[in-house]
Scaffold this motif. Structure first.
Motif, short mmCIF file in Angstrom:
data_model
loop_
_atom_site.label_atom_id
_atom_site.label_comp_id
_atom_site.label_asym_id
_atom_site.label_seq_id
_atom_site.Cartn_x
_atom_site.Cartn_y
_atom_site.Cartn_z
N HIS A 108 28.20 -9.13 -6.92
CA HIS A 108 27.19 -8.18 -6.43
C HIS A 108 27.46 -7.80 -4.98
CE1 HIS A 108 23.23 -6.36 -5.81
NE2 HIS A 108 23.13 -7.08 -4.71
N LEU A 109 27.80 -8.78 -4.16
CA LEU A 109 28.07 -8.52 -2.75
C LEU A 109 29.37 -7.75 -2.53
CD1 LEU A 109 27.04 -11.99 -1.24
CD2 LEU A 109 25.75 -9.85 -1.14
N SER A 110 30.28 -7.80 -3.51
CA SER A 110 31.59 -7.16 -3.34
C SER A 110 31.52 -5.65 -3.49
CB SER A 110 32.57 -7.71 -4.38
OG SER A 110 32.29 -7.20 -5.67
N GLY A 111 30.45 -5.14 -4.09
CA GLY A 111 30.35 -3.70 -4.33
C GLY A 111 30.69 -3.30 -5.75
N VAL A 112 31.35 -4.20 -6.51
CA VAL A 112 31.58 -3.97 -7.93
C VAL A 112 30.28 -4.30 -8.67
CG1 VAL A 112 32.92 -4.68 -9.97
CG2 VAL A 112 34.02 -4.52 -7.72
N HIS A 113 29.97 -3.52 -9.71
CA HIS A 113 28.71 -3.77 -10.40
C HIS A 113 28.67 -5.20 -10.91
CE1 HIS A 113 25.32 -3.18 -13.21
NE2 HIS A 113 24.96 -2.29 -12.30
N ALA A 114 27.55 -5.89 -10.65
CA ALA A 114 27.47 -7.33 -10.89
C ALA A 114 27.66 -7.71 -12.35
CB ALA A 114 26.12 -7.85 -10.39
N THR A 115 27.37 -6.81 -13.28
CA THR A 115 27.53 -7.14 -14.70
C THR A 115 28.98 -7.42 -15.06
OG1 THR A 115 27.63 -4.77 -15.20
CG2 THR A 115 25.50 -5.86 -15.44
N ILE A 116 29.91 -6.92 -14.27
CA ILE A 116 31.34 -7.15 -14.55
C ILE A 116 31.64 -8.65 -14.48
CG2 ILE A 116 33.70 -6.64 -13.80
CD1 ILE A 116 32.16 -4.29 -15.04
N ALA A 117 30.89 -9.39 -13.67
CA ALA A 117 31.09 -10.84 -13.60
C ALA A 117 30.86 -11.47 -14.97
CB ALA A 117 30.14 -11.46 -12.57
N GLY A 118 29.87 -10.99 -15.70
CA GLY A 118 29.60 -11.52 -17.03
C GLY A 118 30.77 -11.32 -17.97
N VAL A 119 31.36 -10.13 -17.92
CA VAL A 119 32.52 -9.84 -18.78
C VAL A 119 33.68 -10.76 -18.45
CG1 VAL A 119 34.15 -8.08 -19.54
CG2 VAL A 119 31.81 -7.45 -18.95
N LEU A 120 33.99 -10.89 -17.16
CA LEU A 120 35.14 -11.70 -16.74
C LEU A 120 34.93 -13.17 -17.09
CD1 LEU A 120 35.90 -10.07 -13.27
CD2 LEU A 120 37.05 -9.68 -15.46
N ILE A 121 33.71 -13.67 -16.93
CA ILE A 121 33.43 -15.06 -17.32
C ILE A 121 33.62 -15.23 -18.82
CG2 ILE A 121 31.65 -16.84 -17.47
CD1 ILE A 121 30.49 -15.69 -14.85
N GLY A 122 33.18 -14.25 -19.60
CA GLY A 122 33.38 -14.31 -21.04
C GLY A 122 34.85 -14.36 -21.42
N PHE A 123 35.70 -13.64 -20.67
CA PHE A 123 37.13 -13.65 -20.92
C PHE A 123 37.78 -15.01 -20.67
CE2 PHE A 123 37.75 -8.82 -20.21
CZ PHE A 123 37.52 -8.59 -21.56
N THR A 124 37.16 -15.84 -19.83
CA THR A 124 37.77 -17.13 -19.50
C THR A 124 37.53 -18.19 -20.56
OG1 THR A 124 35.82 -18.03 -18.34
CG2 THR A 124 37.32 -16.65 -17.05
N VAL A 125 36.63 -17.93 -21.49
CA VAL A 125 36.24 -18.95 -22.48
C VAL A 125 37.29 -19.02 -23.59
CG1 VAL A 125 34.45 -19.68 -24.09
CG2 VAL A 125 33.82 -18.53 -21.96
N PRO A 126 37.80 -20.20 -23.94
CA PRO A 126 38.81 -20.33 -24.99
C PRO A 126 38.31 -19.81 -26.33
CG PRO A 126 38.64 -22.36 -23.72
CD PRO A 126 37.49 -21.50 -23.30
N ALA A 127 39.16 -19.03 -26.99
CA ALA A 127 38.78 -18.42 -28.26
C ALA A 127 39.49 -19.07 -29.44
CB ALA A 127 39.08 -16.92 -28.24
N LEU A 128 40.26 -20.12 -29.20
CA LEU A 128 40.92 -20.86 -30.28
C LEU A 128 40.32 -22.26 -30.37
CD1 LEU A 128 44.68 -19.92 -29.73
CD2 LEU A 128 43.17 -19.10 -31.55
#
Length: 412
Positions: A233-253
């Protein structure tokens, strides 16, 4: 290397079929709750108590020192909607690792169709606004998004007898559409980038990725995820993008004898929170627009609203159809033998239902109080409802055609 033509609507694996039907059930429930939130917002905003709706939305809470003194409506958009994007991130990760998007040949079809379904609505929006002198070109991205909850719900209700391949195509296309919409938000709606805070956000997300793989308990992960959200949020990128990136880090196998991957388990846990809480509350504060005759007249004469309506109703299906047609004609891709172009047309009409992401992009494009703000929201509602009605009629027509031909319904 085989010369067999690529099936543009290949069948799902047993695991994919199970995930697909589970998603349909969840999205139907989410669509109902989303509709309830929307209807409540419209009733409240058009009632004698409309001032209380505005007053509640405008209440500011949060520490000003961290630039988190946001209104209730902003907390719903920037905060709660992050949960929705986190679930989207988990879904995308599973699609890329274990789903249809893991194979380039299969992934090319929905990706190209989704790109066509984004370019055409944006182009129609731009043409409409250029015809009026280009007053609202900043909203070109608003009609590019498909609301997966509403679209899948309409398909499930009215397209019961259509081949399962069409349903899988819509779901996969909507997932890709979400991904491209996220890219648009991250790239084109970042404001005053602060690279130090952005680096801190990525560092926090990186630490999260390591801890998740070490099976660290949630009481440590959740505060770290919140911290990553604050940094984003403080970086200027919309804060919801953090949710997407965190989701990408979760193992899918699935590993270590697990029957399900961490991504699948977390999606199972968090989807009800997203569908039952985050998205309906977002709709409650985002969809409250006036439906008075004067307001509707303004909507129909506002170039931005006209562009949104035409982009959703005409641009989405036209773009998807043209992109898929070009892919089939110019490459070795092919339609499933049971699928006709009329079937595809019915499904692409449903893709014009844009809501959650469209409303978010609309709020990012036009600040509250801007002349286009309220008409654009109304345009999203009108365009989405029109697409839903047209799609429902076409789906019901095609379903009756399959019923007359006595085509067996695939067992799910």
């Amino acid at each position: 290397m085989t010369n067999r033509p690529v099936d543009a609507f290949s069948s799902l694996s047993p695991g994919g079929r199970r995930n697909f039907t589970d998603t349909l059930r969840a999205e139907n429930a989410g669509a109902i709750l989303l509709a309830i939130g929307t209807v409540l917002a419209l009733i409240w905003a058009n009632s004698p108590w409309r001032d209380s709706y505005t007053d509640l939305s405008s209440i500011v809470v949060g520490p000003a020192g961290l630039h988190l003194n946001l209104s209730i409506a902003d907390w719903a958009t920037d905060g709660l909607l992050t949960i929705f994007f986190f679930v989207v991130g988990l879904e995308l990760k599973r699609e890329f690792v274990t789903g249809q998007l893991r194979k380039p040949a299969t992934a090319a079809v929905p990706i190209i169709a989704a790109v066509g379904g984004m370019i055409m609505p944006a182009a129609i929006y731009a043409l409409v606004n250029l015809a009026h002198g280009g007053p609202s070109m900043g909203g070109s991205a608003i009609p590019v998004a498909t609301d997966i909850a509403f679209a899948v719900a309409v398909l499930t209700l009215f397209g019961r007898r259509l081949p399962i391949a069409l349903r899988a195509f819509l779901l996969t296309l909507a997932v890709v559409d979400d991904l491209l919409g996220i890219v648009v938000i991250a790239v084109f709606y970042a404001q005053g980038l602060a690279f130090g805070w952005l680096g801190a956000a990525f560092l926090a997300i990186g630490v999260l990725a390591v801890l998740i793989r070490r099976h660290v308990t949630a009481w440590i992960l959740v505060p770290l995820a919140v911290l990553a959200w604050v940094f984003m949020h403080l970086s200027g990128v919309h804060a919801t993008i953090a949710g997407v990136l965190i989701g990408f880090t979760v193992p899918a196998l699935a590993r270590d004898g697990q029957d399900r991957s961490v991504a699948e388990r977390w999606e199972h846990y968090w989807r009800p929170v997203s569908a039952g809480l985050a998205v309906p509350i977002f709709a409650l504060f985002a969809a409250g627009v006036s439906l008075s005759p004067d307001a509707l007249a303004t909507t129909m004469t506002e170039p931005a609203a006209q562009g949104v309506i035409l982009g959703l109703v005409v641009g989405k299906p036209l773009g998807i159809m043209l992109a898929t047609f070009a892919l089939v004609r110019l490459t070795r891709a092919s339609l499933d033998p049971m699928v006709t172009w009329l079937d595809l047309l019915a499904v692409t009409a449903v893709a014009g239902i844009g809501f959650t992401v469209a409303l978010l992009i609309g709020e990012l494009s036009f600040a509250p109080g801007a002349p286009q703000s309220e008409p654009v929201k109304a345009g999203i509602l009108i365009g989405s409802l029109t697409s839903a009605v047209i799609g429902s009629l076409l789906l019901a027509w095609r379903s009756r055609a399959y019923q007359r031909r006595e085509v067996p319904v695939p067992v799910e």
